[in-house]
Design a protein around this motif. Structure first.
Motif, PDB file in Angstrom:
ATOM      1  N   UNK A   1       2.239  -8.126 -20.577  1.00 25.81           N
ATOM      2  CA  UNK A   1       2.297  -8.763 -19.258  1.00 25.81           C
ATOM      3  C   UNK A   1       3.271  -9.930 -19.319  1.00 25.81           C
ATOM      4  N   UNK A   2       4.158 -10.006 -18.339  1.00 25.06           N
ATOM      5  CA  UNK A   2       5.176 -11.058 -18.331  1.00 25.06           C
ATOM      6  C   UNK A   2       4.535 -12.433 -18.159  1.00 25.06           C
ATOM      7  N   UNK A   3       5.010 -13.388 -18.951  1.00 26.80           N
ATOM      8  CA  UNK A   3       4.516 -14.760 -18.849  1.00 26.80           C
ATOM      9  C   UNK A   3       5.414 -15.614 -17.965  1.00 26.80           C
ATOM     10  N   UNK A   4       6.657 -15.147 -17.737  1.00 21.73           N
ATOM     11  CA  UNK A   4       7.613 -15.944 -16.994  1.00 21.73           C
ATOM     12  C   UNK A   4       8.448 -16.823 -17.898  1.00 21.73           C
ATOM     13  N   UNK A   5       8.033 -16.907 -19.172  1.00 21.47           N
ATOM     14  CA  UNK A   5       8.798 -17.676 -20.154  1.00 21.47           C
ATOM     15  C   UNK A   5       9.667 -16.691 -20.936  1.00 21.47           C
ATOM     16  N   UNK A   6      10.969 -16.766 -20.737  1.00 21.84           N
ATOM     17  CA  UNK A   6      11.885 -15.753 -21.246  1.00 21.84           C
ATOM     18  C   UNK A   6      11.762 -15.546 -22.751  1.00 21.84           C
ATOM     19  N   UNK A   7      11.736 -16.635 -23.517  1.00 23.79           N
ATOM     20  CA  UNK A   7      11.695 -16.513 -24.970  1.00 23.79           C
ATOM     21  C   UNK A   7      10.386 -15.881 -25.445  1.00 23.79           C
ATOM     22  N   UNK A   8       9.278 -16.281 -24.829  1.00 21.73           N
ATOM     23  CA  UNK A   8       7.979 -15.714 -25.204  1.00 21.73           C
ATOM     24  C   UNK A   8       7.939 -14.219 -24.906  1.00 21.73           C
ATOM     25  N   UNK A   9       8.402 -13.824 -23.713  1.00 22.58           N
ATOM     26  CA  UNK A   9       8.412 -12.411 -23.338  1.00 22.58           C
ATOM     27  C   UNK A   9       9.306 -11.605 -24.278  1.00 22.58           C
ATOM     28  N   UNK A  10      10.445 -12.185 -24.651  1.00 27.27           N
ATOM     29  CA  UNK A  10      11.370 -11.493 -25.554  1.00 27.27           C
ATOM     30  C   UNK A  10      10.720 -11.252 -26.915  1.00 27.27           C
ATOM     31  N   UNK A  11      10.057 -12.276 -27.449  1.00 26.83           N
ATOM     32  CA  UNK A  11       9.422 -12.169 -28.766  1.00 26.83           C
ATOM     33  C   UNK A  11       8.315 -11.108 -28.737  1.00 26.83           C
ATOM     34  N   UNK A  12       7.490 -11.113 -27.690  1.00 29.55           N
ATOM     35  CA  UNK A  12       6.389 -10.158 -27.595  1.00 29.55           C
ATOM     36  C   UNK A  12       6.900  -8.726 -27.449  1.00 29.55           C
ATOM     37  N   UNK A  13       7.944  -8.553 -26.651  1.00 27.45           N
ATOM     38  CA  UNK A  13       8.512  -7.216 -26.477  1.00 27.45           C
ATOM     39  C   UNK A  13       9.142  -6.722 -27.773  1.00 27.45           C
ATOM     40  N   UNK A  14       9.823  -7.596 -28.484  1.00 26.30           N
ATOM     41  CA  UNK A  14      10.430  -7.213 -29.754  1.00 26.30           C
ATOM     42  C   UNK A  14       9.373  -6.829 -30.779  1.00 26.30           C
ATOM     43  N   UNK A  15       8.213  -7.515 -30.731  1.00 24.11           N
ATOM     44  CA  UNK A  15       7.129  -7.190 -31.666  1.00 24.11           C
ATOM     45  C   UNK A  15       6.609  -5.780 -31.405  1.00 24.11           C
ATOM     46  N   UNK A  16       6.495  -5.403 -30.133  1.00 24.81           N
ATOM     47  CA  UNK A  16       6.056  -4.053 -29.793  1.00 24.81           C
ATOM     48  C   UNK A  16       7.103  -3.022 -30.210  1.00 24.81           C
ATOM     49  N   UNK A  17       8.358  -3.349 -29.985  1.00 28.88           N
ATOM     50  CA  UNK A  17       9.439  -2.445 -30.368  1.00 28.88           C
ATOM     51  C   UNK A  17       9.468  -2.252 -31.883  1.00 28.88           C
ATOM     52  N   UNK A  18       9.246  -3.333 -32.613  1.00 25.48           N
ATOM     53  CA  UNK A  18       9.251  -3.255 -34.077  1.00 25.48           C
ATOM     54  C   UNK A  18       8.088  -2.390 -34.581  1.00 25.48           C
ATOM     55  N   UNK A  19       6.911  -2.541 -33.957  1.00 23.33           N
ATOM     56  CA  UNK A  19       5.760  -1.728 -34.346  1.00 23.33           C
ATOM     57  C   UNK A  19       6.026  -0.253 -34.064  1.00 23.33           C
ATOM     58  N   UNK A  20       6.649   0.023 -32.926  1.00 24.09           N
ATOM     59  CA  UNK A  20       6.984   1.407 -32.578  1.00 24.09           C
ATOM     60  C   UNK A  20       8.009   1.976 -33.551  1.00 24.09           C
ATOM     61  N   UNK A  21       8.979   1.151 -33.956  1.00 26.96           N
ATOM     62  CA  UNK A  21       9.992   1.596 -34.915  1.00 26.96           C
ATOM     63  C   UNK A  21       9.370   1.895 -36.270  1.00 26.96           C
TER      64      UNK A  21
END
Length: 231
Positions: free
Chosen positions: A149-169
């Protein structure tokens, strides 16, 4: 390409009829009114309804595949973060009947013919093992449309999305057959350097793409890694 969908039909949809305007109703927030107006005037939403897709997001996968042809010959697929099931519908229509398709999400997803649906947190400790045991063999493609879920804080959202992408990879590297494909959602700016290096190490080609079905104001992009080199 999905039956009945092409750029010509997209253009016709945009031109069809006058723009719908939605009045603000009592108790409805202005933001909700804007969302409803955008939905009613979105040609992808109209086309998704016409073709029976559960969301306009199905066309993101259709358009990416139209361009890169990564679903050709695919017989085993895993879709992570599959709700509401639009990508699964595309897979079920494109892949042969004897194919194996597994979809996983935190929330329950309505049945899709030919798809094995799991309600489970992919980040749970034993999730990967259960999925690997369920596969009849190495997967040809791993898809991830997972998002926090988007927090509105760009850096936080980027880090969380990258963590999901890394787990999927991590999962993709374990289950993909040689020559396989990995497709995952990232945010504007693409994958970070470390993640890109890992993908370039394990795949022959790695690209970022923003399909036309992604709204212009959306920060989402997709990373497409093709030609898995094997472990």
């Amino acid at each position: 390409m999905a039956k009945g969908w092409n750029r010509q039909s997209q253009t016709k949809s945009r031109a069809r009829g006058a723009k719908v305007r939605v009045k603000t109703a009592r108790g409805r927030k202005p933001s909700s009114t804007r969302w409803l107006q955008r939905q009613l005037n979105d040609p992808y939403v109209a086309e998704a309804n016409r073709l029976g897709y559960r969301s306009r997001a199905a066309f993101k996968l259709v358009e990416l595949n139209d361009r890169y042809q990564f679903l050709k010959g695919v017989k085993r697929a895993v879709d992570l973060g599959c709700a509401p099931g639009g990508w699964l519908q595309v897979l079920a229509r494109v892949m042969p009947e004897e194919s194996q398709i597994i979809g996983i999400d935190l929330q329950e997803v309505e049945h899709v013919d030919g798809v094995d649906l799991w309600v489970m947190d992919f980040l749970d400790e034993n999730a990967e093992e259960r999925l690997m045991a369920a596969l009849d063999g190495p997967a040809d493609i791993v898809l991830s449309d997972m998002a926090n879920s988007a927090t509105g804080h760009r850096q936080t959202d980027q880090i969380r999305t990258m963590a999901l992408c890394e787990a999927a990879l991590d999962f993709a590297i374990k289950v993909l057959a040689p020559g396989g494909t990995f497709v995952a959602k990232v945010l504007q700016g693409g994958s970070d350097g470390v993640l890109m290096e890992r993908m370039q190490k394990h795949f022959k080609t790695v690209k970022h793409a923003k399909p036309p079905a992604s709204r212009a104001d959306s920060k989402e992009w997709f990373v497409l890694a093709q030609g898995f080199k094997g472990t």
